[in-house]
Design an enzyme around this catalytic site. Structure first.
Site, PDB file in Angstrom:
ATOM      1  N   SER A  19     -17.786 -35.870  -7.320  1.00 53.28           N
ATOM      2  CA  SER A  19     -18.418 -36.941  -6.545  1.00 53.28           C
ATOM      3  C   SER A  19     -18.672 -38.211  -7.352  1.00 53.28           C
ATOM      4  O   SER A  19     -18.423 -39.314  -6.842  1.00 53.28           O
ATOM      5  CB  SER A  19     -19.717 -36.437  -5.904  1.00 53.28           C
ATOM      6  OG  SER A  19     -19.404 -35.454  -4.963  1.00 53.28           O
ATOM      7  N   LYS A  68     -27.851 -26.914  -0.943  1.00 54.22           N
ATOM      8  CA  LYS A  68     -27.561 -27.459   0.385  1.00 54.22           C
ATOM      9  C   LYS A  68     -28.498 -26.946   1.488  1.00 54.22           C
ATOM     10  O   LYS A  68     -28.860 -27.691   2.383  1.00 54.22           O
ATOM     11  CB  LYS A  68     -26.109 -27.163   0.775  1.00 54.22           C
ATOM     12  CG  LYS A  68     -25.093 -28.040   0.064  1.00 54.22           C
ATOM     13  CD  LYS A  68     -23.714 -27.762   0.624  1.00 54.22           C
ATOM     14  CE  LYS A  68     -22.715 -28.774   0.157  1.00 54.22           C
ATOM     15  NZ  LYS A  68     -21.432 -28.661   0.847  1.00 54.22           N
ATOM     16  N   ASN A  89     -25.647 -32.153   3.040  1.00 54.46           N
ATOM     17  CA  ASN A  89     -24.889 -32.523   1.828  1.00 54.46           C
ATOM     18  C   ASN A  89     -25.148 -33.980   1.458  1.00 54.46           C
ATOM     19  O   ASN A  89     -24.673 -34.441   0.422  1.00 54.46           O
ATOM     20  CB  ASN A  89     -23.393 -32.235   1.987  1.00 54.46           C
ATOM     21  CG  ASN A  89     -22.688 -33.270   2.847  1.00 54.46           C
ATOM     22  OD1 ASN A  89     -23.323 -33.974   3.629  1.00 54.46           O
ATOM     23  ND2 ASN A  89     -21.383 -33.352   2.703  1.00 54.46           N
ATOM     24  N   ASP A 104     -19.591 -32.804   5.929  1.00 54.14           N
ATOM     25  CA  ASP A 104     -18.439 -31.935   5.629  1.00 54.14           C
ATOM     26  C   ASP A 104     -17.491 -31.776   6.823  1.00 54.14           C
ATOM     27  O   ASP A 104     -16.278 -31.679   6.652  1.00 54.14           O
ATOM     28  CB  ASP A 104     -18.917 -30.554   5.156  1.00 54.14           C
ATOM     29  CG  ASP A 104     -19.460 -30.595   3.732  1.00 54.14           C
ATOM     30  OD1 ASP A 104     -19.013 -31.450   2.945  1.00 54.14           O
ATOM     31  OD2 ASP A 104     -20.323 -29.756   3.402  1.00 54.14           O
ATOM     32  N   GLY A 130     -13.295 -16.714   6.830  1.00 53.94           N
ATOM     33  CA  GLY A 130     -14.442 -16.916   5.943  1.00 53.94           C
ATOM     34  C   GLY A 130     -15.678 -17.323   6.719  1.00 53.94           C
ATOM     35  O   GLY A 130     -15.568 -17.899   7.814  1.00 53.94           O
ATOM     36  N   ALA A 131     -16.844 -17.017   6.169  1.00 52.16           N
ATOM     37  CA  ALA A 131     -18.096 -17.309   6.884  1.00 52.16           C
ATOM     38  C   ALA A 131     -19.180 -17.810   5.937  1.00 52.16           C
ATOM     39  O   ALA A 131     -20.343 -17.452   6.066  1.00 52.16           O
ATOM     40  CB  ALA A 131     -18.557 -16.061   7.643  1.00 52.16           C
ATOM     41  N   ALA A 134     -18.929 -23.619   4.114  1.00 48.37           N
ATOM     42  CA  ALA A 134     -17.805 -24.464   4.521  1.00 48.37           C
ATOM     43  C   ALA A 134     -17.348 -24.112   5.931  1.00 48.37           C
ATOM     44  O   ALA A 134     -17.018 -24.989   6.734  1.00 48.37           O
ATOM     45  CB  ALA A 134     -16.651 -24.321   3.534  1.00 48.37           C
ATOM     46  N   ASN A 154     -14.186 -12.699   9.005  1.00 49.75           N
ATOM     47  CA  ASN A 154     -14.712 -12.622   7.644  1.00 49.75           C
ATOM     48  C   ASN A 154     -14.710 -11.174   7.186  1.00 49.75           C
ATOM     49  O   ASN A 154     -14.907 -10.267   7.988  1.00 49.75           O
ATOM     50  CB  ASN A 154     -16.152 -13.169   7.615  1.00 49.75           C
ATOM     51  CG  ASN A 154     -16.630 -13.405   6.209  1.00 49.75           C
ATOM     52  OD1 ASN A 154     -15.908 -13.994   5.411  1.00 49.75           O
ATOM     53  ND2 ASN A 154     -17.820 -12.940   5.893  1.00 49.75           N
ATOM     54  N   ARG A 155     -14.479 -10.994   5.876  1.00 56.43           N
ATOM     55  CA  ARG A 155     -14.502  -9.636   5.313  1.00 56.43           C
ATOM     56  C   ARG A 155     -15.804  -8.931   5.719  1.00 56.43           C
ATOM     57  O   ARG A 155     -15.772  -7.803   6.183  1.00 56.43           O
ATOM     58  CB  ARG A 155     -14.383  -9.734   3.790  1.00 56.43           C
ATOM     59  CG  ARG A 155     -14.528  -8.434   3.085  1.00 56.43           C
ATOM     60  CD  ARG A 155     -14.399  -8.601   1.602  1.00 56.43           C
ATOM     61  NE  ARG A 155     -15.437  -9.479   1.041  1.00 56.43           N
ATOM     62  CZ  ARG A 155     -15.559  -9.755  -0.246  1.00 56.43           C
ATOM     63  NH1 ARG A 155     -14.708  -9.232  -1.101  1.00 56.43           N
ATOM     64  NH2 ARG A 155     -16.520 -10.555  -0.682  1.00 56.43           N
ATOM     65  N   THR A 156     -16.919  -9.642   5.538  1.00 55.97           N
ATOM     66  CA  THR A 156     -18.206  -9.077   5.948  1.00 55.97           C
ATOM     67  C   THR A 156     -18.494  -9.592   7.357  1.00 55.97           C
ATOM     68  O   THR A 156     -18.925 -10.728   7.555  1.00 55.97           O
ATOM     69  CB  THR A 156     -19.324  -9.528   4.978  1.00 55.97           C
ATOM     70  OG1 THR A 156     -18.884  -9.304   3.649  1.00 55.97           O
ATOM     71  CG2 THR A 156     -20.617  -8.790   5.225  1.00 55.97           C
TER      72      THR A 156
HETATM   73  P1  ATR Z   1     -18.811 -21.464   0.784  1.00 54.02           P
HETATM   74  O1  ATR Z   1     -20.272 -21.521   1.069  1.00 54.02           O
HETATM   75  O2  ATR Z   1     -18.371 -22.331  -0.351  1.00 54.02           O
HETATM   76  O3  ATR Z   1     -17.976 -21.669   2.004  1.00 54.02           O
HETATM   77  P2  ATR Z   1     -19.210 -18.670   0.029  1.00 54.02           P
HETATM   78  O4  ATR Z   1     -20.504 -18.570   0.745  1.00 54.02           O
HETATM   79  O5  ATR Z   1     -19.161 -18.408  -1.408  1.00 54.02           O
HETATM   80  O6  ATR Z   1     -18.461 -20.020   0.277  1.00 54.02           O
HETATM   81  O7  ATR Z   1     -18.198 -17.711   0.789  1.00 54.02           O
HETATM   82  C1  ATR Z   1     -16.976 -17.370   0.301  1.00 54.02           C
HETATM   83  C2  ATR Z   1     -16.146 -16.728   1.411  1.00 54.02           C
HETATM   84  O8  ATR Z   1     -15.022 -16.113   0.806  1.00 54.02           O
HETATM   85  C3  ATR Z   1     -16.889 -15.645   2.181  1.00 54.02           C
HETATM   86  O9  ATR Z   1     -16.488 -15.726   3.523  1.00 54.02           O
HETATM   87  C4  ATR Z   1     -16.383 -14.382   1.509  1.00 54.02           C
HETATM   88  O10 ATR Z   1     -16.421 -13.233   2.301  1.00 54.02           O
HETATM   89  P3  ATR Z   1     -17.748 -12.276   2.334  1.00 54.02           P
HETATM   90  O11 ATR Z   1     -18.700 -12.971   3.233  1.00 54.02           O
HETATM   91  O12 ATR Z   1     -17.263 -10.994   2.867  1.00 54.02           O
HETATM   92  O13 ATR Z   1     -18.240 -12.193   0.926  1.00 54.02           O
HETATM   93  C5  ATR Z   1     -14.952 -14.751   1.236  1.00 54.02           C
HETATM   94  N1  ATR Z   1     -14.354 -13.910   0.185  1.00 54.02           N
HETATM   95  C6  ATR Z   1     -14.575 -13.971  -1.133  1.00 54.02           C
HETATM   96  N2  ATR Z   1     -13.848 -13.038  -1.789  1.00 54.02           N
HETATM   97  C7  ATR Z   1     -13.163 -12.346  -0.839  1.00 54.02           C
HETATM   98  C8  ATR Z   1     -12.230 -11.250  -0.867  1.00 54.02           C
HETATM   99  N3  ATR Z   1     -11.856 -10.667  -2.005  1.00 54.02           N
HETATM  100  N4  ATR Z   1     -11.711 -10.833   0.313  1.00 54.02           N
HETATM  101  C9  ATR Z   1     -12.081 -11.417   1.486  1.00 54.02           C
HETATM  102  N5  ATR Z   1     -12.949 -12.453   1.577  1.00 54.02           N
HETATM  103  C10 ATR Z   1     -13.480 -12.920   0.433  1.00 54.02           C
END
Ligand code: ATR
Length: 277
Positions: A19, A68, A89, A104, A130-131, A134, A154-156
């Protein structure tokens, strides 16, 4: 003589932030009187650190990891968009009061339009992987553009469900999918966005099969180190338009700069290459 404007970015650690480079480029390019610094504030000193900025006459600041979400609770006024994302942000200081924004989503949308100027989000189907924070900002941007449907994976899974619940959207606007089914879910998608950290330098690649993805779909990776992720290379090989993540970082800075310095700056090729160095 015009007033000297002080701005900066707060975070911890902060040394890697791009930035200062972006804002100082614009300050110089537009011949403005001002400065923009990286300010390290540890989490246990956020309130005190922000108070110092107010006392030192700052016009505002950007907020990055890990502040944030917590910075939002310090704001006297929070715009609707930042409220929906649950994060700020950008902060504008007015008469000692903090006004929180989140740019963002603007950064995401304008990065897409840089590459695909005619792309219309209305009634389209987006798959968001992803969740984290961002993903929330991108979802807010998509909804502002009247996207037809968002499939959030999302994985989780619980974190995706939480976004859907907290952002308070109608049940069919966001559909939470299963991570293991990410390959099939691409069928009928107009836009695929990776917001996970997969594909980033030092992280495993994102494993996804493009078989079901329509060729007309745009593929955007918000990872920008490396710039050309394996996901984007695979998208190009598949015939899709691939959109890198660097523009989101630069575009999100523009409305913040406008809040403090009074003009919406342009993104130049020179700035892009400086940021990528
Ligand atoms: P940000 O806030 O920058 O968007 P973050 O909160 O660090 O990022 O989230 C990273 C993302 O990458 C999450 O969605 C995470 O999935 P989980 O919520 O299951 O942790 C995802 N991520 C990171 N490593 C991963 C992996 N090996 N496989 C699948 N998803 C992954």
């Amino acid at each position: 003589m015009s007033e000297f404007i002080k701005a900066g970015v707060i975070g911890h650690p902060i040394t890697h932030s791009k930035s200062p480079l972006i804002h100082n480029y614009w300050i110089k390019a537009y011949g403005l009187q001002g400065s923009y610094e990286a300010i390290d504030i540890p989490p246990d000193d956020l309130e005190g650190g922000v108070k110092r900025l107010i006392d030192e006459g700052y016009t505002g600041f950007n907020v990055t990891v890990p502040h944030k979400e917590t910075a939002l609770s310090l704001c006297d006024k929070v715009e609707h968009n930042a409220q929906a994302i649950s994060a700020v942000n950008t902060v504008v200081i007015e008469d000692g009061k903090l006004h929180g924004l989140n740019t963002d989503g603007f950064g995401f949308l304008n990065n897409i339009w840089d590459t695909a100027p005619d792309f219309e989000f209305e009634k389209k189907r987006a798959v968001v992987l992803g969740a984290g924070g961002a993903a929330r900002a991108i979802i807010s941007g998509l909804i502002g553009e009247e996207i037809g449907q968002i499939i959030l994976i999302n994985r989780t899974r619980e974190k995706a469900e939480k976004i859907k619940d907290e952002m308070g959207f109608s049940s069919d606007l966001i559909i939470v999918g299963t991570w293991e089914l990410r390959h099939q879910i691409l069928e009928g998608a107009d836009l695929l966005i990776n917001t996970t950290s997969l594909g980033m330098e030092g992280q495993p690649a994102l494993d996804i099969d493009f078989g079901a993805l329509p060729k007309k779909a745009l593929v955007n990776d918000i990872v920008y180190a490396p710039l050309q992720t394996d996901l984007l290379k695979a998208a190009q090989e598949n015939g899709n338009v691939a959109i890198t993540g660097i523009g989101m970082l630069i575009h999100q800075a523009r409305p913040a700069f406008k809040e403090w310095f009074g003009l919406l700056p342009d993104v130049t090729d020179e700035l892009r290459s400086l940021v990528l160095k």
